[in-house]
Design a protein around this motif. Structure first.
Motif, PDB file in Angstrom:
ATOM      1  N   ALA A   1     -14.747  -5.553  -0.641  1.00 30.25           N
ATOM      2  CA  ALA A   1     -14.752  -5.491  -2.094  1.00 30.25           C
ATOM      3  C   ALA A   1     -14.641  -4.040  -2.517  1.00 30.25           C
ATOM      4  N   PHE A   2     -14.117  -3.842  -3.661  1.00 35.16           N
ATOM      5  CA  PHE A   2     -13.950  -2.518  -4.156  1.00 35.16           C
ATOM      6  C   PHE A   2     -14.462  -2.345  -5.618  1.00 35.16           C
ATOM      7  N   VAL A   3     -15.434  -1.528  -6.204  1.00 34.38           N
ATOM      8  CA  VAL A   3     -15.823  -1.239  -7.332  1.00 34.38           C
ATOM      9  C   VAL A   3     -14.896   0.028  -7.672  1.00 34.38           C
ATOM     10  N   THR A   4     -14.000  -0.440  -8.906  1.00 25.25           N
ATOM     11  CA  THR A   4     -13.105   0.560  -9.169  1.00 25.25           C
ATOM     12  C   THR A   4     -12.913   0.922 -10.763  1.00 25.25           C
ATOM     13  N   HIS A   5     -12.695   1.953 -11.252  1.00 22.32           N
ATOM     14  CA  HIS A   5     -12.493   2.298 -12.393  1.00 22.32           C
ATOM     15  C   HIS A   5     -11.370   1.852 -13.241  1.00 22.32           C
ATOM     16  N   CYS A   6     -10.444   1.044 -12.441  1.00 25.98           N
ATOM     17  CA  CYS A   6      -9.189   0.382 -12.897  1.00 25.98           C
ATOM     18  C   CYS A   6      -8.011   1.283 -13.242  1.00 25.98           C
ATOM     19  N   GLY A   7      -8.105   2.441 -12.661  1.00 25.63           N
ATOM     20  CA  GLY A   7      -6.850   3.016 -12.565  1.00 25.63           C
ATOM     21  C   GLY A   7      -5.548   2.526 -11.851  1.00 25.63           C
ATOM     22  N   TRP A   8      -4.450   2.440 -12.362  1.00 32.86           N
ATOM     23  CA  TRP A   8      -3.294   1.327 -11.964  1.00 32.86           C
ATOM     24  C   TRP A   8      -3.103   2.036 -10.669  1.00 32.86           C
ATOM     25  N   ASN A   9      -3.049   3.006 -10.028  1.00 36.51           N
ATOM     26  CA  ASN A   9      -2.961   3.490  -8.609  1.00 36.51           C
ATOM     27  C   ASN A   9      -3.912   2.694  -7.778  1.00 36.51           C
ATOM     28  N   SER A  10      -5.219   2.789  -8.128  1.00 36.89           N
ATOM     29  CA  SER A  10      -6.217   2.358  -7.090  1.00 36.89           C
ATOM     30  C   SER A  10      -5.953   0.642  -7.277  1.00 36.89           C
ATOM     31  N   VAL A  11      -5.686   0.247  -8.450  1.00 36.41           N
ATOM     32  CA  VAL A  11      -5.534  -1.339  -8.348  1.00 36.41           C
ATOM     33  C   VAL A  11      -4.477  -1.841  -7.615  1.00 36.41           C
ATOM     34  N   LEU A  12      -3.293  -0.994  -7.402  1.00 34.76           N
ATOM     35  CA  LEU A  12      -2.204  -1.347  -6.447  1.00 34.76           C
ATOM     36  C   LEU A  12      -2.745  -1.243  -5.044  1.00 34.76           C
ATOM     37  N   GLU A  13      -3.498  -0.170  -4.821  1.00 26.96           N
ATOM     38  CA  GLU A  13      -3.945  -0.067  -3.520  1.00 26.96           C
ATOM     39  C   GLU A  13      -4.625  -0.937  -2.816  1.00 26.96           C
ATOM     40  N   ALA A  14      -5.583  -1.586  -3.851  1.00 23.20           N
ATOM     41  CA  ALA A  14      -6.589  -2.604  -3.402  1.00 23.20           C
ATOM     42  C   ALA A  14      -5.774  -3.888  -3.164  1.00 23.20           C
ATOM     43  N   ILE A  15      -4.738  -4.248  -4.026  1.00 25.20           N
ATOM     44  CA  ILE A  15      -3.813  -5.487  -3.780  1.00 25.20           C
ATOM     45  C   ILE A  15      -3.108  -5.267  -2.570  1.00 25.20           C
ATOM     46  N   VAL A  16      -2.595  -3.984  -2.436  1.00 21.86           N
ATOM     47  CA  VAL A  16      -1.861  -3.939  -0.991  1.00 21.86           C
ATOM     48  C   VAL A  16      -2.791  -4.327   0.186  1.00 21.86           C
ATOM     49  N   ALA A  17      -3.908  -3.736   0.041  1.00 20.47           N
ATOM     50  CA  ALA A  17      -5.032  -3.977   1.203  1.00 20.47           C
ATOM     51  C   ALA A  17      -5.513  -5.462   0.988  1.00 20.47           C
ATOM     52  N   GLY A  18      -5.400  -6.322   0.035  1.00 22.81           N
ATOM     53  CA  GLY A  18      -6.262  -7.576  -0.091  1.00 22.81           C
ATOM     54  C   GLY A  18      -7.344  -7.652  -0.202  1.00 22.81           C
ATOM     55  N   VAL A  19      -7.952  -6.507  -1.242  1.00 20.98           N
ATOM     56  CA  VAL A  19      -9.127  -6.425  -1.444  1.00 20.98           C
ATOM     57  C   VAL A  19      -9.741  -6.767  -2.895  1.00 20.98           C
ATOM     58  N   PRO A  20     -10.450  -7.572  -3.057  1.00 20.05           N
ATOM     59  CA  PRO A  20     -10.802  -7.965  -4.471  1.00 20.05           C
ATOM     60  C   PRO A  20     -11.536  -6.864  -5.190  1.00 20.05           C
ATOM     61  N   MET A  21     -11.540  -6.886  -6.464  1.00 21.46           N
ATOM     62  CA  MET A  21     -12.215  -5.820  -6.996  1.00 21.46           C
ATOM     63  C   MET A  21     -13.411  -6.205  -8.097  1.00 21.46           C
ATOM     64  N   LEU A  22     -14.433  -5.212  -8.471  1.00 25.55           N
ATOM     65  CA  LEU A  22     -15.216  -5.195  -9.527  1.00 25.55           C
ATOM     66  C   LEU A  22     -14.750  -4.029 -10.455  1.00 25.55           C
ATOM     67  N   CYS A  23     -14.791  -4.382 -11.645  1.00 23.96           N
ATOM     68  CA  CYS A  23     -14.163  -3.474 -12.717  1.00 23.96           C
ATOM     69  C   CYS A  23     -15.120  -2.698 -13.230  1.00 23.96           C
ATOM     70  N   LEU A  24     -15.097  -1.433 -13.427  1.00 25.64           N
ATOM     71  CA  LEU A  24     -15.933  -0.477 -14.271  1.00 25.64           C
ATOM     72  C   LEU A  24     -14.966   0.576 -14.785  1.00 25.64           C
ATOM     73  N   PRO A  25     -14.306  -0.088 -15.862  1.00 28.99           N
ATOM     74  CA  PRO A  25     -13.325   0.881 -16.375  1.00 28.99           C
ATOM     75  C   PRO A  25     -13.936   2.241 -17.329  1.00 28.99           C
ATOM     76  N   LEU A  26     -13.598   3.416 -17.268  1.00 29.80           N
ATOM     77  CA  LEU A  26     -14.295   4.353 -18.053  1.00 29.80           C
ATOM     78  C   LEU A  26     -13.386   4.953 -19.056  1.00 29.80           C
ATOM     79  N   GLU A  27     -12.031   5.078 -19.165  1.00 37.69           N
ATOM     80  CA  GLU A  27     -11.308   5.832 -20.104  1.00 37.69           C
ATOM     81  C   GLU A  27     -10.131   5.356 -20.097  1.00 37.69           C
ATOM     82  N   GLY A  28      -9.096   5.757 -21.044  1.00 37.63           N
ATOM     83  CA  GLY A  28      -7.629   5.632 -20.887  1.00 37.63           C
ATOM     84  C   GLY A  28      -7.500   4.191 -21.186  1.00 37.63           C
ATOM     85  N   GLU A  29      -6.329   4.123 -20.619  1.00 35.72           N
ATOM     86  CA  GLU A  29      -5.727   2.332 -20.416  1.00 35.72           C
ATOM     87  C   GLU A  29      -6.645   1.517 -19.535  1.00 35.72           C
ATOM     88  N   GLN A  30      -7.713   2.025 -18.845  1.00 35.47           N
ATOM     89  CA  GLN A  30      -8.543   1.511 -17.828  1.00 35.47           C
ATOM     90  C   GLN A  30      -8.934   0.186 -18.318  1.00 35.47           C
TER      91      GLN A  30
END
Length: 481
Positions: free
Chosen positions: A365-394
């Motif tokens: 699993a991946f705790v992420t700030h929901c930046g789009w690059n990180s989201v894509l990297e997790a999907i490509v790796a097949g890893v589910p995510m926990l969302c902790l958005p911080l700023e911008g469009e996150q």
């Protein structure tokens, strides 16, 4: 004679990295690529210059050109918001950018691809008769919502802030709470920041086409909305090309990867058992939140790999950089935490090789700030995510990830800026060992295969890029007539 493609990324690591991956796609198709960089805005990011140097060194096939320096301090004296300052600087660089383009043989110049924030350079390209396209580094869902926003606020006498969590209905996007929009867009429509951002999103769809860092099956509804007549009723949007996912391949130096302490530690953990916690290149939390997150991880009983960055508001950043003494981590985290979780958890300072960690068999699993690059990297790796958005469009990405794509769960409390230990404990357990976690893993695993297929020969992203190249050739002939 090879044709040259000019890529013009905006300021910040999150824009340069995906455009570098786009450059590599052009290279594979036989084009020369020059990436034009701007010095001053990049220095506004915490690590931009270092990343640029590393990017240039690791991509010798790409030519890098830094535009002549402008005295940024003259602009800084105006006291404007850093974002407005960046846009103003990029606008002033148009003259140098035009001079650079004029120095290239027109017959060899294939096209110019602009980052979302360099969009004022569209005028330069139009004046020169050069095919010009946008590269939108964010999600299709985000672009669709932002493109529809001007129509939504037209005629409003107040901003959207007063709507709170009221869901906004955008074509092709899950209902979006008003509070989850980029915060500057919630202000009064005549606010300088709001107007500047609105202009950016409008101009992003005024080039000859938009290259999106996504694959069609991931965001099919949003992509179709951008191609349909309902997104912006008063005008027809340019062609949309889904050419992603454009993500890195991880470290190229195998020996370096093997020596990295966090990867060695992961080698000793069971498959899909570790929660990776990393909030991007700039994501920071308060010291209090760091301690509470640590309590939640400890109580969950799950394995974790945690990349800790300097706490928000710290006045001594040098104390928390990579290589600082171990006692500094003890000062940041609850007393005895490192000792009690030794073997089950690993805390590292500042940096982790994210692609290599996400791609490791032990990461579950991946705790992420929901930046789009990180989201894509997790999907490509097949890893589910926990969302902790911080700023911008996150926060906008978080809605798409949880409600649209089904690849993540949220950590409640992100809207107030504070997630409680009990929430961390519960959600970590849910994703690693709960039934919902199993559903998430199955969904992300399916998307991982779709992402892989999109980039294979005959896959939709490969076909879309070939379509883009054909459109540029046809457009070039028209401009040359």
């Amino acid at each position: 004679m090879k044709q040259t493609v000019v890529l013009y990324p905006g300021a910040g690591v999150g824009h340069v990295r995906p455009m570098t991956e786009l450059a590599n796609v052009f290279l594979k198709h036989g084009y020369d690529v020059t990436m034009v960089l701007v010095e001053e805005p990049l220095k506004l990011s915490d690590s931009g210059t270092t990343v640029i140097e590393r990017t240039a060194a690791s991509n010798p096939s790409i030519s890098f050109h830094v535009l002549p320096s402008i005295h940024a301090q003259d602009f800084a004296a105006s006291g404007k918001h850093p974002f407005l300052l960046m846009l103003e600087l990029l606008h002033y660089y148009n003259e140098q950018f035009e001079a650079f383009l004029r120095a290239i043989d027109r017959k060899s110049l294939h096209s110019v691809v602009l980052d979302m924030f360099c969009i004022d350079a569209t005028d330069v390209c139009m004046n020169l008769g050069v095919p010009v396209y946008t590269f939108f580094a964010g999600s299709a869902s985000c672009l669709s919502a932002l493109t529809q926003l001007p129509t939504l606020i037209a005629g409003r006498q107040t901003g959207l802030k007063e709507l709170g969590d009221t869901p906004l209905d955008f074509v092709g996007v899950p209902p979006m709470p008003a509070s989850h929009l980029i915060k500057e867009l919630l202000e009064h429509p005549e606010d300088e920041m709001c107007k500047a951002m609105m202009n950016i999103w409008k101009r992003n769809t005024e080039t000859m086409g938009v290259l999106l860092n996504t694959f069609e099956s991931l965001e099919s509804r949003a992509v179709q909305s951008l191609r349909g007549p309902l997104c912006v009723p008063e005008r027809i949007l340019p062609p949309i090309y889904c050419v992603g996912p454009l993500v890195g391949k991880g470290a190229k130096d195998v020996e370096k990867v093997e020596r990295n302490e966090c990867l060695e530690w992961l080698d000793m953990q069971p498959d899909r058992s570790v929660v990776f916690f990393c909030l991007g290149s700039k994501g920071t939390l308060s010291t209090e939140q760091l301690k509470v997150m640590a309590i939640g991880f400890e109580r969950s009983g799950q394995r974790f790999l945690w990349s800790v960055r300097m706490p928000a508001g710290s006045d001594s950043p040098e104390k928390y950089l990579e290589g600082c003494p171990e006692p500094e981590l003890d000062a940041l985290l609850p007393q005895g935490f490192l000792q009690r979780t030794n073997g089950r958890g690993l805390v590292i300072k500042s940096w982790a090789p994210q692609m290599d960690v996400l791609g490791h068999r032990a990461t579950g699993a991946f705790v992420t700030h929901c930046g789009w690059n990180s989201v894509l990297e997790a999907i490509v790796a097949g890893v589910p995510m926990l969302c902790l958005p911080l700023e911008g469009e996150q926060r906008m990405n978080k809605v798409s990830m949880t409600e649209g794509m089904g690849v993540a769960v949220e950590l409640e409390g992100y809207m107030t800026g504070f997630v409680k230990a009990g929430e961390v404990e519960a959600k970590v357990r849910l994703v690693i060992e709960g039934e919902e976690g199993r559903h998430l893993r199955a969904r992300v695993a399916a998307l991982r295969e779709e992402a892989k297929a999109a980039l294979e020969e005959g896959g939709p992203s490969r076909v879309a890029f070939a379509h883009f190249l054909l459109d540029v050739d046809n457009l070039g002939k028209q401009l040359g007539d």
